[in-house]
Write a protein that holds these residues in place. Structure first.
Motif, PDB file in Angstrom:
ATOM      1  N   ALA A  60       0.610  -1.273   0.009  1.00  0.00           N
ATOM      2  CA  ALA A  60       0.008   0.081   0.041  1.00  0.00           C
ATOM      3  C   ALA A  60       1.001   1.298  -0.082  1.00  0.00           C
ATOM      4  O   ALA A  60       0.760   2.338  -0.784  1.00  0.00           O
ATOM      5  N   ALA A  61       2.044   1.250   0.822  1.00  0.00           N
ATOM      6  CA  ALA A  61       2.808   2.440   0.787  1.00  0.00           C
ATOM      7  C   ALA A  61       3.511   2.600  -0.494  1.00  0.00           C
ATOM      8  O   ALA A  61       3.559   3.814  -0.888  1.00  0.00           O
ATOM      9  N   ASN A  62       3.813   1.740  -1.247  1.00  0.00           N
ATOM     10  CA  ASN A  62       4.724   1.460  -2.433  1.00  0.00           C
ATOM     11  C   ASN A  62       3.492   2.218  -3.627  1.00  0.00           C
ATOM     12  O   ASN A  62       3.851   2.926  -4.421  1.00  0.00           O
ATOM     13  N   GLU A  63       2.174   1.819  -3.452  1.00  0.00           N
ATOM     14  CA  GLU A  63       1.243   2.080  -4.112  1.00  0.00           C
ATOM     15  C   GLU A  63       0.981   3.758  -4.085  1.00  0.00           C
ATOM     16  O   GLU A  63       0.500   4.262  -4.937  1.00  0.00           O
ATOM     17  N   ALA A  64       1.136   4.276  -2.735  1.00  0.00           N
ATOM     18  CA  ALA A  64       0.911   5.688  -2.643  1.00  0.00           C
ATOM     19  C   ALA A  64       1.946   6.551  -2.966  1.00  0.00           C
ATOM     20  O   ALA A  64       2.180   7.740  -2.682  1.00  0.00           O
ATOM     21  N   GLY A  65       2.990   6.050  -3.320  1.00  0.00           N
ATOM     22  CA  GLY A  65       4.337   6.443  -3.890  1.00  0.00           C
ATOM     23  C   GLY A  65       5.541   6.644  -2.633  1.00  0.00           C
ATOM     24  O   GLY A  65       6.271   7.461  -2.901  1.00  0.00           O
ATOM     25  N   ILE A  66       5.243   5.838  -1.475  1.00  0.00           N
ATOM     26  CA  ILE A  66       6.233   6.048  -0.354  1.00  0.00           C
ATOM     27  C   ILE A  66       6.925   4.836  -0.571  1.00  0.00           C
ATOM     28  O   ILE A  66       6.566   3.595  -0.096  1.00  0.00           O
ATOM     29  N   THR A  67       8.457   4.936  -0.764  1.00  0.00           N
ATOM     30  CA  THR A  67       9.244   3.568  -0.951  1.00  0.00           C
ATOM     31  C   THR A  67      10.102   3.745   0.284  1.00  0.00           C
ATOM     32  O   THR A  67      10.823   2.916   0.389  1.00  0.00           O
ATOM     33  N   THR A  68      10.335   4.915   0.910  1.00  0.00           N
ATOM     34  CA  THR A  68      11.415   5.032   2.037  1.00  0.00           C
ATOM     35  C   THR A  68      11.192   4.137   3.267  1.00  0.00           C
ATOM     36  O   THR A  68      12.071   4.268   4.107  1.00  0.00           O
ATOM     37  N   LEU A  69       9.820   3.692   3.424  1.00  0.00           N
ATOM     38  CA  LEU A  69       9.596   2.925   4.631  1.00  0.00           C
ATOM     39  C   LEU A  69       9.926   1.546   4.428  1.00  0.00           C
ATOM     40  O   LEU A  69       9.580   0.771   5.592  1.00  0.00           O
ATOM     41  N   ASP A  70      10.241   0.906   3.145  1.00  0.00           N
ATOM     42  CA  ASP A  70      10.202  -0.473   2.935  1.00  0.00           C
ATOM     43  C   ASP A  70      11.145  -1.079   4.279  1.00  0.00           C
ATOM     44  O   ASP A  70      10.758  -2.314   4.718  1.00  0.00           O
ATOM     45  N   ASP A  71      12.268  -0.689   4.740  1.00  0.00           N
ATOM     46  CA  ASP A  71      13.086  -1.043   5.665  1.00  0.00           C
ATOM     47  C   ASP A  71      12.460  -1.378   7.097  1.00  0.00           C
ATOM     48  O   ASP A  71      13.009  -2.210   8.220  1.00  0.00           O
ATOM     49  N   LEU A  72      11.597  -0.660   7.312  1.00  0.00           N
ATOM     50  CA  LEU A  72      10.627  -0.665   8.797  1.00  0.00           C
ATOM     51  C   LEU A  72       9.581  -1.604   8.898  1.00  0.00           C
ATOM     52  O   LEU A  72       9.285  -1.852   9.919  1.00  0.00           O
ATOM     53  N   PHE A  73       9.348  -2.305   7.796  1.00  0.00           N
ATOM     54  CA  PHE A  73       8.112  -3.288   7.889  1.00  0.00           C
ATOM     55  C   PHE A  73       8.663  -4.572   8.332  1.00  0.00           C
ATOM     56  O   PHE A  73       8.763  -5.407   7.412  1.00  0.00           O
ATOM     57  N   ASN A  74       9.093  -4.532   9.620  1.00  0.00           N
ATOM     58  CA  ASN A  74       9.546  -6.021   9.991  1.00  0.00           C
ATOM     59  C   ASN A  74       8.859  -6.059  11.609  1.00  0.00           C
ATOM     60  O   ASN A  74       8.932  -4.912  12.247  1.00  0.00           O
ATOM     61  N   GLY A  75       8.622  -7.172  12.009  1.00  0.00           N
ATOM     62  CA  GLY A  75       8.050  -7.319  13.328  1.00  0.00           C
ATOM     63  C   GLY A  75       6.711  -6.990  13.426  1.00  0.00           C
ATOM     64  O   GLY A  75       6.264  -6.361  12.417  1.00  0.00           O
ATOM     65  N   PRO A  76       5.882  -6.942  14.824  1.00  0.00           N
ATOM     66  CA  PRO A  76       4.658  -6.383  14.824  1.00  0.00           C
ATOM     67  C   PRO A  76       4.737  -4.840  14.534  1.00  0.00           C
ATOM     68  O   PRO A  76       5.136  -4.227  15.117  1.00  0.00           O
ATOM     69  N   THR A  77       3.862  -4.593  13.482  1.00  0.00           N
ATOM     70  CA  THR A  77       3.835  -2.914  13.163  1.00  0.00           C
ATOM     71  C   THR A  77       2.598  -2.584  13.333  1.00  0.00           C
ATOM     72  O   THR A  77       1.369  -2.864  12.980  1.00  0.00           O
ATOM     73  N   ALA A  78       2.348  -1.166  13.787  1.00  0.00           N
ATOM     74  CA  ALA A  78       1.259  -0.477  13.845  1.00  0.00           C
ATOM     75  C   ALA A  78       1.505   0.962  13.235  1.00  0.00           C
ATOM     76  O   ALA A  78       2.592   1.421  13.409  1.00  0.00           O
ATOM     77  N   VAL A  79       0.673   1.578  12.537  1.00  0.00           N
ATOM     78  CA  VAL A  79       0.692   2.875  11.793  1.00  0.00           C
ATOM     79  C   VAL A  79      -0.199   3.834  12.311  1.00  0.00           C
ATOM     80  O   VAL A  79      -1.343   3.645  12.642  1.00  0.00           O
TER      81      VAL A  79
END
Length: 176
Positions: A60-79
């Protein structure tokens, strides 16, 4: 082929990223449901805190044009999706993390620019938008007041100078 429920989740998250002025990724491991509920309240009315699946959120982030967060998607995540003042939400996250060390701020994005966890903490140290705007208005008002005093001083100084010149001429005329 993608399942409809996953496609709907990606679509919803993509819209959340697009409609947010900021998004902050956190790790919530070890927090109870009651603590997460308290966290949601502390973020303010202009933020939505959602526990998410990493893979779907990354898509979803990539589709929204946000690619800078890719490394942070590990472990239990909430936004935390912030639609209002990001400072208020950053303060809520920072203050909650002080009381609950299990909440880890991973990083985020503000107006398309990637933020580290330290930058989010610095953002939390800022004063709110309203306070900053009030200070700016006060500074403008002060400058306007100074300009008004300057503009008033010039004609009055001119009048005093003309009066002094007239008095001097009267003295010289009476002395002759």
């Amino acid at each position: 082929m993608a399942r409809p429920d996953k496609a709907a989740a990606v679509s919803e998250l993509t819209e959340a990223f697009r409609n947010s002025s900021a998004a902050v990724l956190t790790e919530y491991r070890g927090l109870t449901v009651a603590q997460i509920k308290t966290l949601r309240r502390s973020l303010g009315e202009n933020a939505k805190y959602a526990v998410v699946k990493n893979t779907l959120t990354k898509i979803a982030a990539n589709e929204a044009g946000i690619t800078t967060l890719d490394d942070l998607f590990n472990g239990p995540t909430a936004v935390a999706f912030v639609t209002g003042d990001p400072v208020e939400s950053a303060k809520g996250l920072r203050d909650f993390a002080k009381d609950n060390p299990n909440l880890v701020i991973k990083g985020g994005v503000l107006d398309g620019k990637a933020l580290s966890a330290d930058e989010i903490k610095k953002l939390a140290d800022l004063e709110s938008r309203e306070v900053l705007l009030s200070k700016l208005a006060g500074a403008f008002k002060g400058k306007q007041s100074q300009a008004a005093q300057l503009f008033q001083a010039l004609p009055s100084k001119l009048v005093r100078t003309v009066d002094a010149l007239r008095a001097k001429q009267a003295e010289q005329g009476g002395a002759e």
